[in-house]
Design a protein around this motif. Structure first.
Motif, PDB file in Angstrom:
ATOM      1  N   PRO A 225       0.873  -1.328  -0.153  1.00 48.17           N
ATOM      2  CA  PRO A 225       0.072  -0.053  -0.009  1.00 48.17           C
ATOM      3  C   PRO A 225       0.697   1.283  -0.133  1.00 48.17           C
TER       4      PRO A 225
ATOM      5  N   ALA B 107       1.307   3.968  -2.778  1.00 44.89           N
ATOM      6  CA  ALA B 107       0.409   5.278  -3.116  1.00 44.89           C
ATOM      7  C   ALA B 107       1.190   6.467  -3.203  1.00 44.89           C
TER       8      ALA B 107
ATOM      9  N   HIS C 100      -1.087  -0.168   8.906  1.00 47.05           N
ATOM     10  CA  HIS C 100      -0.899   0.329   7.411  1.00 47.05           C
ATOM     11  C   HIS C 100      -2.129  -0.304   6.524  1.00 47.05           C
TER      12      HIS C 100
ATOM     13  N   THR D   4      -5.413   2.079   6.091  1.00 48.88           N
ATOM     14  CA  THR D   4      -4.697   2.605   5.175  1.00 48.88           C
ATOM     15  C   THR D   4      -4.791   4.040   4.849  1.00 48.88           C
ATOM     16  N   ASP D   5      -5.884   4.751   4.504  1.00 52.50           N
ATOM     17  CA  ASP D   5      -6.026   5.760   4.312  1.00 52.50           C
ATOM     18  C   ASP D   5      -5.361   6.859   5.293  1.00 52.50           C
ATOM     19  N   ALA D   6      -5.773   6.528   6.616  1.00 54.45           N
ATOM     20  CA  ALA D   6      -5.279   7.507   7.655  1.00 54.45           C
ATOM     21  C   ALA D   6      -3.598   7.153   7.691  1.00 54.45           C
ATOM     22  N   TYR D   7      -3.329   6.218   7.720  1.00 52.87           N
ATOM     23  CA  TYR D   7      -1.808   5.967   7.951  1.00 52.87           C
ATOM     24  C   TYR D   7      -0.917   6.547   6.644  1.00 52.87           C
ATOM     25  N   LEU D   8      -1.473   6.523   5.523  1.00 53.68           N
ATOM     26  CA  LEU D   8      -0.818   7.056   4.197  1.00 53.68           C
ATOM     27  C   LEU D   8      -0.722   8.582   4.494  1.00 53.68           C
ATOM     28  N   ALA D   9      -1.980   8.996   5.021  1.00 52.36           N
ATOM     29  CA  ALA D   9      -2.088  10.553   5.271  1.00 52.36           C
ATOM     30  C   ALA D   9      -0.950  11.021   6.136  1.00 52.36           C
TER      31      ALA D   9
ATOM     32  N   ARG E   2       2.477  10.608   4.698  1.00 56.38           N
ATOM     33  CA  ARG E   2       2.811  11.497   3.541  1.00 56.38           C
ATOM     34  C   ARG E   2       2.827  13.236   4.176  1.00 56.38           C
TER      35      ARG E   2
END
Length: 326
Positions: free
Chosen positions: A79, A82, A305, A309-314, A317
């Motif tokens: 993931p 991204a 993660h 996933t979305d919160a982790y990547l945000a 990032r």
């Protein structure tokens, strides 16, 4: 603005390996290349490690990803691809793991050699400046590398559910185990005392444990299943041991907590609410690193993660963006 341009250009040039199977560094070979992605092998001490670069043309400082285990593979961290819309993301399977060579040499299974391997990968791919993300054992590896003399050019650390102190890790797992029904506890104790970890009852006990503290998703993602299918038992047994609750391998005395204050770059710690690396332990680690940050993801565990996933990547990032802009 000019400084940002030249920084981006340097990062791009560092990853511009040709597509004919060669490279200007003789220890790199390309086996597959297409679009913005390529993969191949790097010669390191003891054999070859497999690598994959996603987002070659992205302008930001590259992110180098260190998987956990020990003995796992990069697959379950897919993931993170991204993030390649902003920067190259570099994965590799540590020696003995995944798609890399699997030499039958227990002397290679040391923290020191794996730390040196991180440097060999960086040198081979020209990663002069890099963000370093490590998950689980990979977090301990990232911290150990950041504390080594070869870590110049590391811009930041993202330590996701890191193993930083084996003794504390085992104590945390034992505390979690005590919250399970007595039948499960007795099954684990019996396996530990007899050395027989192949019984159906033990597998069921570990399945219950994993479902609560490793990955809480009702159906595990394909990338995580692939990692478990590829798991290198010689590496896991040699570095860790027979189970999550006992360490008899080369990591049995691993502990970098006394040196965490010496990490010279910004650090982001992450964990899940029910993580094998619990929030209280991560808060303690954070307290040892001046200026570090901690993100805890609700109703998630060791693979947060994948569960958030979305919160982790945000979070990852935004952290790297701030470091790049500083």
């Amino acid at each position: 603005m000019l400084l940002l341009f030249f920084t981006a250009a340097a990062a791009l040039l560092a990853l511009c390996i040709t597509t004919d199977g060669t490279d200007d560094r003789s220890n790199v070979s390309i086996t597959k290349s297409g679009g913005d992605t390529h993969e191949g092998y790097i010669d390191v001490t003891g054999g070859r490690v497999w690598f994959r670069v996603v987002g070659r043309s992205s302008a930001g400082t590259p992110l180098l990803v260190l998987h956990g285990g020990p003995g796992a593979s990069h697959d379950y961290l897919e993931p993170l691809e991204a993030l390649a819309d902003e920067r190259p993301v570099v994965f590799y399977d540590q020696l003995g793991c995944g798609n890399s060579d699997r030499p039958d040499d227990p002397s290679l299974l040391t923290v020191e050699r794996y730390v040196a391997e991180v440097g060999e990968v960086r040198d081979a791919l020209g990663l002069r400046r890099v963000h370093l993300l490590g998950q689980s054992w990979g977090g301990g590896l990232a911290a150990a590398y950041a504390l080594s003399p070869e870590s110049d050019g590391v811009e930041s650390l993202i330590l996701s559910a890191p193993l930083l102190d084996t003794g504390r890790w085992i104590a945390d797992q034992q505390a979690y185990l005590a919250a399970f029904p007595e039948e499960i506890q007795e099954t684990v104790r019996k396996a530990e005392s007899t050395g027989n970890f192949d019984t159906p009852k033990y597998q069921e006990a570990m399945g219950a444990y994993y479902a609560r503290h490793v990955c809480r998703l009702p159906a595990w993602p394909d990338c995580l299943n692939r990692t478990f299918e590829k798991l290198s038992l010689p590496v896991y047994l040699g570095m860790w041991g027979p189970s999550e609750f006992t360490c008899t391998g080369t990591l049995r005395t691993f502990n970098v907590t006394g040196r965490l204050a010496d990490i010279p770059v910004p650090v982001l710690f992450t964990c899940g609410e029910h993580d094998e690396a619990p929030p209280a332990t991560l808060a303690y680690f954070q307290s040892l690193v001046p200026g570090s940050e901690l993100a805890v993801f609700e109703d998630a565990s060791h693979e947060h993660h994948l569960e958030a996933t979305d919160a982790y990547l945000a979070a990852v990032r935004e952290f790297m963006r701030r470091i790049d802009a500083a």
